[in-house]
Motif scaffolding. Structure first.
Motif, PDB file in Angstrom:
ATOM      1  N   VAL A  53      29.839  35.469  45.399  1.00  0.00           N
ATOM      2  CA  VAL A  53      30.567  35.105  44.270  1.00  0.00           C
ATOM      3  C   VAL A  53      31.035  36.275  43.746  1.00  0.00           C
ATOM      4  N   LEU A  54      30.633  37.438  43.729  1.00  0.00           N
ATOM      5  CA  LEU A  54      31.143  38.491  42.484  1.00  0.00           C
ATOM      6  C   LEU A  54      32.809  38.935  43.337  1.00  0.00           C
ATOM      7  N   SER A  55      32.374  39.208  44.898  1.00  0.00           N
ATOM      8  CA  SER A  55      34.025  39.269  45.110  1.00  0.00           C
ATOM      9  C   SER A  55      34.687  37.885  44.796  1.00  0.00           C
ATOM     10  N   ALA A  56      34.380  37.107  45.417  1.00  0.00           N
ATOM     11  CA  ALA A  56      35.568  35.943  44.937  1.00  0.00           C
ATOM     12  C   ALA A  56      35.924  35.978  43.365  1.00  0.00           C
ATOM     13  N   LEU A  57      34.976  36.315  42.949  1.00  0.00           N
ATOM     14  CA  LEU A  57      35.448  36.337  40.766  1.00  0.00           C
ATOM     15  C   LEU A  57      36.218  37.792  40.717  1.00  0.00           C
ATOM     16  N   ALA A  58      36.082  38.634  41.857  1.00  0.00           N
ATOM     17  CA  ALA A  58      36.880  40.018  41.531  1.00  0.00           C
ATOM     18  C   ALA A  58      37.843  39.895  40.678  1.00  0.00           C
ATOM     19  N   ASP A  59      38.664  38.852  40.231  1.00  0.00           N
ATOM     20  CA  ASP A  59      39.293  39.435  39.301  1.00  0.00           C
ATOM     21  C   ASP A  59      39.581  38.830  38.056  1.00  0.00           C
ATOM     22  N   VAL A  60      38.254  38.598  37.567  1.00  0.00           N
ATOM     23  CA  VAL A  60      38.201  38.051  36.405  1.00  0.00           C
ATOM     24  C   VAL A  60      36.979  39.161  35.887  1.00  0.00           C
ATOM     25  N   ILE A  61      36.277  39.868  37.669  1.00  0.00           N
ATOM     26  CA  ILE A  61      35.403  40.559  36.577  1.00  0.00           C
ATOM     27  C   ILE A  61      35.975  42.378  36.427  1.00  0.00           C
ATOM     28  N   SER A  62      36.762  42.298  37.413  1.00  0.00           N
ATOM     29  CA  SER A  62      37.377  44.007  37.063  1.00  0.00           C
ATOM     30  C   SER A  62      39.234  43.570  36.997  1.00  0.00           C
ATOM     31  N   ASN A  63      39.109  43.875  36.112  1.00  0.00           N
ATOM     32  CA  ASN A  63      41.155  43.488  36.388  1.00  0.00           C
ATOM     33  C   ASN A  63      41.511  44.778  34.723  1.00  0.00           C
ATOM     34  N   ASP A  64      42.635  45.008  34.789  1.00  0.00           N
ATOM     35  CA  ASP A  64      43.018  45.930  33.702  1.00  0.00           C
ATOM     36  C   ASP A  64      44.054  45.037  32.667  1.00  0.00           C
ATOM     37  N   ARG A  65      44.249  44.232  33.111  1.00  0.00           N
ATOM     38  CA  ARG A  65      45.136  42.974  32.100  1.00  0.00           C
ATOM     39  C   ARG A  65      44.064  42.260  31.602  1.00  0.00           C
ATOM     40  N   PRO A  66      44.104  41.688  30.523  1.00  0.00           N
ATOM     41  CA  PRO A  66      42.488  40.932  29.429  1.00  0.00           C
ATOM     42  C   PRO A  66      42.868  39.500  30.022  1.00  0.00           C
ATOM     43  N   LEU A  67      41.697  38.131  29.980  1.00  0.00           N
ATOM     44  CA  LEU A  67      41.319  37.133  30.652  1.00  0.00           C
ATOM     45  C   LEU A  67      42.333  36.904  29.345  1.00  0.00           C
ATOM     46  N   VAL A  68      42.574  36.650  27.875  1.00  0.00           N
ATOM     47  CA  VAL A  68      43.006  36.364  26.891  1.00  0.00           C
ATOM     48  C   VAL A  68      44.248  36.881  26.315  1.00  0.00           C
ATOM     49  N   ALA A  69      44.647  37.071  25.310  1.00  0.00           N
ATOM     50  CA  ALA A  69      45.609  37.651  24.668  1.00  0.00           C
ATOM     51  C   ALA A  69      46.489  36.229  23.439  1.00  0.00           C
ATOM     52  N   TYR A  70      45.839  37.353  22.519  1.00  0.00           N
ATOM     53  CA  TYR A  70      46.560  36.439  21.357  1.00  0.00           C
ATOM     54  C   TYR A  70      47.856  37.591  19.941  1.00  0.00           C
ATOM     55  N   TYR A  71      48.797  36.977  20.452  1.00  0.00           N
ATOM     56  CA  TYR A  71      49.741  37.493  19.470  1.00  0.00           C
ATOM     57  C   TYR A  71      50.894  37.534  19.041  1.00  0.00           C
ATOM     58  N   ASP A  72      51.074  37.460  17.509  1.00  0.00           N
ATOM     59  CA  ASP A  72      51.830  37.028  16.519  1.00  0.00           C
ATOM     60  C   ASP A  72      51.829  35.283  16.716  1.00  0.00           C
ATOM     61  N   TYR A 159      36.792  45.438  45.655  1.00  0.00           N
ATOM     62  CA  TYR A 159      37.935  44.354  45.599  1.00  0.00           C
ATOM     63  C   TYR A 159      37.795  44.717  47.347  1.00  0.00           C
ATOM     64  N   GLY A 160      37.214  45.953  47.494  1.00  0.00           N
ATOM     65  CA  GLY A 160      37.808  46.820  49.288  1.00  0.00           C
ATOM     66  C   GLY A 160      35.641  45.598  49.826  1.00  0.00           C
ATOM     67  N   PHE A 161      34.944  45.575  48.901  1.00  0.00           N
ATOM     68  CA  PHE A 161      33.786  44.681  49.455  1.00  0.00           C
ATOM     69  C   PHE A 161      34.426  43.262  50.184  1.00  0.00           C
ATOM     70  N   ARG A 162      35.429  42.238  48.965  1.00  0.00           N
ATOM     71  CA  ARG A 162      36.360  41.181  49.439  1.00  0.00           C
ATOM     72  C   ARG A 162      36.323  41.273  49.972  1.00  0.00           C
TER      73      ARG A 162
END
Length: 361
Positions: A53-72, A159-162
Motif C-alpha cells: 500500500v505504501l509503495s502504491a501511494l509513493a506519489d502522494v507520500i514522497s514527491n517534490d511537488r505539492p499535493l495542493v497549491a493555492y496562489y493568487d 520507488y525502487g521497491f515499487r
C-alpha cells in the motif's frame, strides 16, 4: 429411603459442541485456518500488504511537488499536473521547480500556501541549490541522505521497491501461466506428446540465459518490458515439472474417470476437475518465485543489464554502494529493504506450504 430418579441419555441430534464444532468444513477454510495458525507467516502477510500500500501511494507520500497549491486565489494540484512556473510568478514556461527559492518566496507571502507530501523529494528530483556534495549524508532535508547522483535515498528506496514488486508480480504471473499451461498439457495427455515436450524443454533449458540477456542488452535499449520477456522465456521451466507431475497423478483418479464417462470434453475435465486439484504446488511456490524475480532484477541492475538509466532500482543503489563504500547511508538501507522483503516473502511461502499440507491437523 428415597428412590433414585431414573436417568437416560437422549440421542444426539446435532453436531458435537466444543472445538470440533468450530472447525471450518471447506478445504479453503481449513487451509486459511492453518495459515493463520502460523503467526510468523500471518504477520508477514500483513506487513507485506502494508508495504504494498505504501509503495502504491509513493506519489502522494514522497514527491517534490505539492499535493495542493493555492496562489493568487486559484487552486492547483501539482502532484497530478505541474503547471509552468509563470503560473506562480516565475519567468519561464517550464515545469515549476519547487526547490527554487523564488517560487518558495512567492508562496511564503500572505494568502499563498502549498501542502507538501510527507517526504519532499521524488525519485528523480535533484536539489540544485544544495550546498553539500553528493552523496550527501543524512540531514533534516534528506533523512537518509542522497545517492551518488543527488537523488533522495528515501524516495529512491520507496520507488525502487515499487518497481521491484511490480516487476516480480508481472514475471510471476507470466511464468506461472506458461508453466501451468504446458505442464497441464504434458501431464494430462502424456504419451509421445509428453516425451517430445520433455526433450524440447531439456534442450531449451540448456540455453545460457545470462549470455542471451547480454546479447539482447547490446542490441536493444534496456527496458522493463524487454527484461520481462527474456526472463519469462525461462521462468516457467521449473514450475511446469511440478504441474506435470500433479496432472499425471490426478488424471487416473476416479473422479476424472467419472467425468469421462459423463461425456465431458478434455478441456472441461482439465479446467473443472484436474486443474483445481493440481494447484497446491503452484500456490505454495508463488512467494518464492517472487523472491527469485526480485533477486534477478537486482542482479541484472547491479551488472548494468537491467532497467534503463533514471528508473529507480534497488540493484542500481547496490552498485552505487559498492562504488561509494564510505557512504554507508546508501548500502545499509538498501540491504535492509532487500533483506526485509525477501524474509517476508519466505515466511509467507512457508506458511502457505504448511497451510496446503493436508497432513497438518
Amino acid at each position: 429411603m428415597s428412590a433414585l430418579a431414573p436417568t437416560h441419555t437422549p440421542l444426539a441430534t446435532s453436531a458435537p459442541a466444543g472445538p470440533l464444532a468450530t472447525l471450518p468444513r471447506s478445504p479453503n477454510q481449513r487451509a486459511w485456518a492453518r495459515f493463520k495458525r502460523n503467526r510468523l507467516g500471518y504477520v508477514s502477510l500483513w506487513i507485506f500488504g502494508a508495504l504494498l500500500v505504501l509503495s502504491a501511494l509513493a506519489d502522494v507520500i514522497s514527491n517534490d511537488r505539492p499535493l495542493v497549491a493555492y496562489y493568487d486565489g486559484a487552486w492547483s494540484f501539482p502532484v497530478f499536473h505541474n503547471p509552468p512556473e509563470t503560473r506562480y510568478g516565475g519567468d519561464f514556461r517550464t515545469p515549476t521547480d519547487w526547490t527554487d527559492p523564488l517560487i518558495q518566496d512567492h508562496f511564503a507571502q500572505p494568502g499563498n500556501w502549498a501542502l507538501y507530501t510527507f517526504n519532499r523529494h521524488s525519485a528523480t528530483s535533484l536539489d540544485y541549490f544544495s550546498k553539500q556534495p553528493d552523496p550527501a549524508p543524512p540531514s533534516a532535508s534528506s533523512w537518509l541522505g542522497t545517492d551518488a547522483v543527488g537523488h533522495d535515498m528515501v524516495a529512491r528506496l520507496l520507488y525502487g521497491f515499487r518497481v521491484s514488486i511490480l516487476f516480480a508480480f508481472a514475471l510471476t504471473f507470466v511464468g506461472t501461466s506458461i508453466g501451468v499451461a504446458l505442464g497441464a498439457v504434458q501431464g494430462f495427455f502424456g504419451g509421445r506428446l509428453d516425451l517430445t515436450a520433455q526433450r524440447l524443454i531439456e534442450i531449451w533449458s540448456s540455453v545460457p540465459e545470462l549470455y542471451l540477456l547480454i546479447i539482447f542488452a547490446s542490441i536493444f535499449q534496456p527496458s522493463l518490458l524487454l527484461l520481462l520477456v527474456l526472463l519469462s522465456l525461462f521462468g516457467w521451466i521449473g514450475l511446469s515439472d511440478y504441474v506435470r507431475a500433479e496432472f499425471l497423478r490426478n488424471r487416473s483418479l476416479e473422479f476424472v474417470k467419472a467425468a469421462r464417462a459423463l461425456g465431458l470434453s478434455n478441456l472441461q475435465i482439465i479446467w473443472r476437475h484436474v486443474l483445481p486439484n493440481s494447484l497446491t504446488p503452484v500456490i505454495t511456490f508463488l512467494p518464492f518465485r517472487m523472491s527469485g524475480a526480485i533477486l534477478s532484477l537486482v542482479a541484472l541492475d547491479f551488472l548494468g543489464l537491467g532497467v534503463p538509466a533514471g528508473v529507480p532500482s534497488l540493484g542500481e543503489l547496490v552498485r552505487q554502494g559498492k562504488s561509494n563504500l564510505d557512504a554507508w547511508w546508501i548500502i545499509f538501507p538498501t540491504f535492509a529493504v532487500l533483506v526485509t522483503t525477501l524474509l517476508l516473502l519466505t515466511f509467507i511461502g512457508d506458511a502457505l506450504r504448511d497451510a496446503f499440507d493436508t497432513r497438518k491437523s
